[in-house]
Design a protein around this motif. Structure first.
Motif, PDB file in Angstrom:
ATOM      1  N   TYR A 213      -0.776  -5.393   8.240  1.00 22.87           N
ATOM      2  CA  TYR A 213      -2.012  -5.014   8.937  1.00 22.87           C
ATOM      3  C   TYR A 213      -2.424  -3.587   8.555  1.00 22.87           C
ATOM      4  CZ  TYR A 213      -2.613  -9.009  12.098  1.00 22.87           C
ATOM      5  OH  TYR A 213      -2.869 -10.253  12.620  1.00 22.87           O
ATOM      6  N   ASP A 214      -1.466  -2.677   8.519  1.00 19.72           N
ATOM      7  CA  ASP A 214      -1.791  -1.288   8.189  1.00 19.72           C
ATOM      8  C   ASP A 214      -2.262  -1.130   6.746  1.00 19.72           C
ATOM      9  OD1 ASP A 214      -1.275  -0.289  10.720  1.00 19.72           O
ATOM     10  OD2 ASP A 214       0.836   0.129  10.301  1.00 19.72           O
ATOM     11  N   MET A 215      -1.817  -2.017   5.866  1.00 16.00           N
ATOM     12  CA  MET A 215      -2.274  -1.960   4.472  1.00 16.00           C
ATOM     13  C   MET A 215      -3.779  -2.176   4.368  1.00 16.00           C
ATOM     14  SD  MET A 215       0.711  -4.018   2.397  1.00 16.00           S
ATOM     15  CE  MET A 215      -0.213  -3.952   0.856  1.00 16.00           C
ATOM     16  N   GLN A 216      -4.359  -2.875   5.348  1.00 15.86           N
ATOM     17  CA  GLN A 216      -5.798  -3.114   5.346  1.00 15.86           C
ATOM     18  C   GLN A 216      -6.582  -1.836   5.666  1.00 15.86           C
ATOM     19  OE1 GLN A 216      -5.648  -7.817   6.740  1.00 15.86           O
ATOM     20  NE2 GLN A 216      -6.243  -6.261   8.223  1.00 15.86           N
ATOM     21  N   HIS A 217      -5.886  -0.818   6.137  1.00 12.66           N
ATOM     22  CA  HIS A 217      -6.517   0.460   6.470  1.00 12.66           C
ATOM     23  C   HIS A 217      -6.107   1.578   5.508  1.00 12.66           C
ATOM     24  CE1 HIS A 217      -7.938  -1.013  10.447  1.00 12.66           C
ATOM     25  NE2 HIS A 217      -6.847  -1.748  10.384  1.00 12.66           N
ATOM     26  N   SER A 218      -5.016   1.374   4.778  1.00 11.49           N
ATOM     27  CA  SER A 218      -4.498   2.407   3.886  1.00 11.49           C
ATOM     28  C   SER A 218      -5.440   2.634   2.708  1.00 11.49           C
ATOM     29  CB  SER A 218      -3.109   2.007   3.371  1.00 11.49           C
ATOM     30  OG  SER A 218      -2.671   2.899   2.365  1.00 11.49           O
ATOM     31  N   ALA A 219      -5.651   3.894   2.361  1.00  9.71           N
ATOM     32  CA  ALA A 219      -6.569   4.229   1.263  1.00  9.71           C
ATOM     33  C   ALA A 219      -6.133   3.608  -0.057  1.00  9.71           C
ATOM     34  CB  ALA A 219      -6.668   5.748   1.130  1.00  9.71           C
ATOM     35  N   SER A 220      -4.819   3.437  -0.262  1.00  6.49           N
ATOM     36  CA  SER A 220      -4.311   2.934  -1.537  1.00  6.49           C
ATOM     37  C   SER A 220      -4.437   1.419  -1.678  1.00  6.49           C
ATOM     38  CB  SER A 220      -2.844   3.346  -1.710  1.00  6.49           C
ATOM     39  OG  SER A 220      -2.053   2.790  -0.677  1.00  6.49           O
ATOM     40  N   THR A 221      -4.561   0.701  -0.573  1.00  2.95           N
ATOM     41  CA  THR A 221      -4.581  -0.764  -0.642  1.00  2.95           C
ATOM     42  C   THR A 221      -5.795  -1.400   0.044  1.00  2.95           C
ATOM     43  OG1 THR A 221      -3.136  -0.813   1.313  1.00  2.95           O
ATOM     44  CG2 THR A 221      -2.079  -1.027  -0.841  1.00  2.95           C
ATOM     45  N   LYS A 222      -6.564  -0.617   0.736  1.00  2.17           N
ATOM     46  CA  LYS A 222      -7.680  -1.147   1.521  1.00  2.17           C
ATOM     47  C   LYS A 222      -8.664  -1.951   0.680  1.00  2.17           C
ATOM     48  CE  LYS A 222     -11.491   0.495   4.440  1.00  2.17           C
ATOM     49  NZ  LYS A 222     -12.106   1.690   5.082  1.00  2.17           N
ATOM     50  N   ASP A 223      -9.024  -1.445  -0.488  1.00  2.00           N
ATOM     51  CA  ASP A 223     -10.028  -2.119  -1.304  1.00  2.00           C
ATOM     52  C   ASP A 223      -9.550  -3.473  -1.814  1.00  2.00           C
ATOM     53  OD1 ASP A 223     -11.729  -0.012  -0.925  1.00  2.00           O
ATOM     54  OD2 ASP A 223     -11.316   0.946  -2.853  1.00  2.00           O
ATOM     55  N   VAL A 224      -8.233  -3.624  -1.969  1.00  2.00           N
ATOM     56  CA  VAL A 224      -7.672  -4.884  -2.434  1.00  2.00           C
ATOM     57  C   VAL A 224      -7.536  -5.878  -1.289  1.00  2.00           C
ATOM     58  CG1 VAL A 224      -5.656  -5.978  -3.513  1.00  2.00           C
ATOM     59  CG2 VAL A 224      -6.420  -3.739  -4.289  1.00  2.00           C
TER      60      VAL A 224
END
Length: 509
Positions: free
Chosen positions: A45-56
């Protein structure tokens, strides 16, 4: 909108009734059997907000709301490339394979979307319920799983001829909805928000029109009357000895429905066996892709562990070793080839969505699952005997024993005793541990039995092409041209909605 990991943790603190290892769980989010896998789901869930992974991991919906790529209705090939890439990034980031995170179960809701025509014949409100719940999954981002298998009972008898509660069924209706009783086996039920509870696999005949067992609905797993009875977990071991089991154990449970009321708006179909049979036959139309991609990642883990094991002992240049590594590589590439080609040859679904080419997808599932045990055995062979002989971390660090283990497990300046111990412990947990055996058996449950895999291939492969090729090459009579292979439709009479593979190929994207 897309959740954070903390919002997910809070959402499962709803007073649900969970039992494991003889205890009633007070707080599933902090219980040691569940906390590791809940932490993994929270990280996703947090990966959906992280700058490094959000766009993916996310996309912007038509209303400019940010939503999860995994849950998006697939309307183009690009959607599938994006889903494949997002899953790859997610698995790499968490460092392992998790079967139930929602992308694989959202696909079963898309199969329901395709079934709206069939369900409209029963009750138009059901089709509206399906659309509303698909929208809810996309917009509100719940952890959505599915309830599949019943306690087996006596399959030689119809449900009504044995204990009626053995298979999930409706016991009565109320103004608010239906009341159900029975049980289902589910993965991740203890720490998920909701489940698409699928119809019972029953011995319905073609003339059976109505049945209280032909029901499907969305269930809030914190509902009153639900008891979640879990198998014992693997997470209680030392993570230094079992680095996979203690992080990625997805606990399965027997979910008991003791007169649970399901609101009408959550009922997706009810008392129509043809609709239930149709939906059962198309459930893996999309979700098989996600399951097969998990096998792809398992193949990569087997390859990585095997190469490091032979490199540490200096046997990587031996032709016999390279032959086995090549088999692992072919297994990995074969899985990926089926996934890629199923997107490249994508088909239009009966509901107007884009689905992976069904024949290629189901053939890929047979390839991935039928060879998995052989690939595990190759990895065991390449790991060597020390995988099952190496002492625990505590033994390695015992003050009287440590010098001896350091001596006999250190190979050279590159491979210290500690690094070698870590690799052997990882290999054991990947191939040899109780958890590894459980995961291998789980393939039969999560992706359905082997005979069902082959049945799916049979019902989706275009046999007409090879028939015509041989008919023409052998100079057979023209009258045989119309005598094509007749296949029994597994959808129970809804062939108009399924379509044939040949027809779908004409409509390929």
């Amino acid at each position: 909108m897309i959740r954070t990991g903390e919002e997910y943790r809070e959402s499962i603190k709803d007073g649900r009734e969970v039992y494991i290892e003889g205890d009633k769980v007070k707080d599933v989010a902090t219980h040691p059997a569940f906390k590791p896998i809940i932490d993994v789901r929270s990280k996703i869930y947090d990966m959906q907000h992280s700058a490094s992974t959000k766009d993916v991991m996310t996309y912007k919906a038509d209303n400019s709301e940010e939503c999860a790529i995994a849950l998006k209705l697939p309307r183009s090939q690009q959607d599938w490339w994006n889903k494949k890439n997002a899953t790859e990034v997610m698995m790499n980031e968490i460092g392992g394979v998790v079967t139930r995170v929602g992308d694989e179960t959202a696909g079963e809701m898309w199969s329901l979307y395709d079934a709206q025509t069939a369900l409209n014949e029963v009750n138009p409100e059901f089709a509206d319920n399906i659309k509303n719940h698909i929208d809810n999954i996309v917009i509100n981002d719940p952890f959505h799983v599915t309830a599949n298998t019943d306690p087996k009972g006596d399959r030689s008898k119809p449900p009504q001829a044995q204990d009626p509660d053995m298979l999930l069924h409706v016991v009565r209706e109320t103004d608010r909805g239906i009341v159900v009783r029975g049980a289902k086996f589910e993965t991740a039920a203890a720490y998920a928000n909701q489940a698409f509870t699928k119809p019972t696999i029953a011995n319905w005949t073609a003339d059976t029109k109505f049945s209280d067992y032909a029901v499907g609905f969305i269930c809030d797993l914190g509902s009153a009357g639900i008891k979640i009875i879990c198998r014992d977990g693997f997470a209680g071991k030392n993570p230094l000895d079992y680095p996979i089991a203690t992080k990625f154990d997805e606990v399965e449970a027997l979910v008991v429905f003791n007169d649970v009321e399901i609101p009408w708006e959550n009922v997706l179909f009810y008392r129509n066996t043809k609709a239930a049979m149709f939906i059962r036959s198309t459930l893996h139309r999309y979700s098989a892709f996600a399951y097969i991609q998990r096998n792809l990642k398992v193949a990569e883990l087997l390859i990585g562990a095997s190469i490091l094991n032979v490199q540490q002992t200096g046997t990587d240049n031996q032709p016999a070793v390279q032959e086995r590594l090549a088999k692992l590589a072919c297994y990995r590439e074969g899985i990926d080839a089926h996934l890629i080609s199923s997107i490249a040859m994508a088909e239009e679904s009966p509901g107007g969505l884009t689905m992976p080419n069904q024949s290629l997808l189901y053939a890929g599932r047979v390839f991935a699952c039928s060879q998995l045990y052989e690939m595990v055995n190759i990895a065991r062979e390449l790991g060597g005997g020390q995988v099952c002989l190496t002492p625990s971390f505590d033994t390695f660090n015992h003050k009287e024993i440590k010098p001896w283990l350091d001596k006999f497990y250190s190979l050279n300046d590159q491979w210290s005793a500690e690094d070698r111990r870590k690799l052997l412990a990882y290999s054991r947990d990947l191939c040899n541990s109780d958890y590894a055996g459980h995961r291998l058996t789980f393939q039969e449950f999560a992706q359905s039995p082997r005979f069902a895999h082959l049945a799916s291939v049979y019902h989706h492969f275009d046999f007409d092409g090879p028939i015509d090729l041989v008919r023409q090459a052998a100079g057979l009579s023209e009258s045989l041209q119309s005598n094509k292979l007749k296949k029994t439709n597994i959808a129970g009479g809804h062939g108009a909605f399924l379509g044939t593979t040949a027809d779908n190929l004409k409509r390929k994207i």
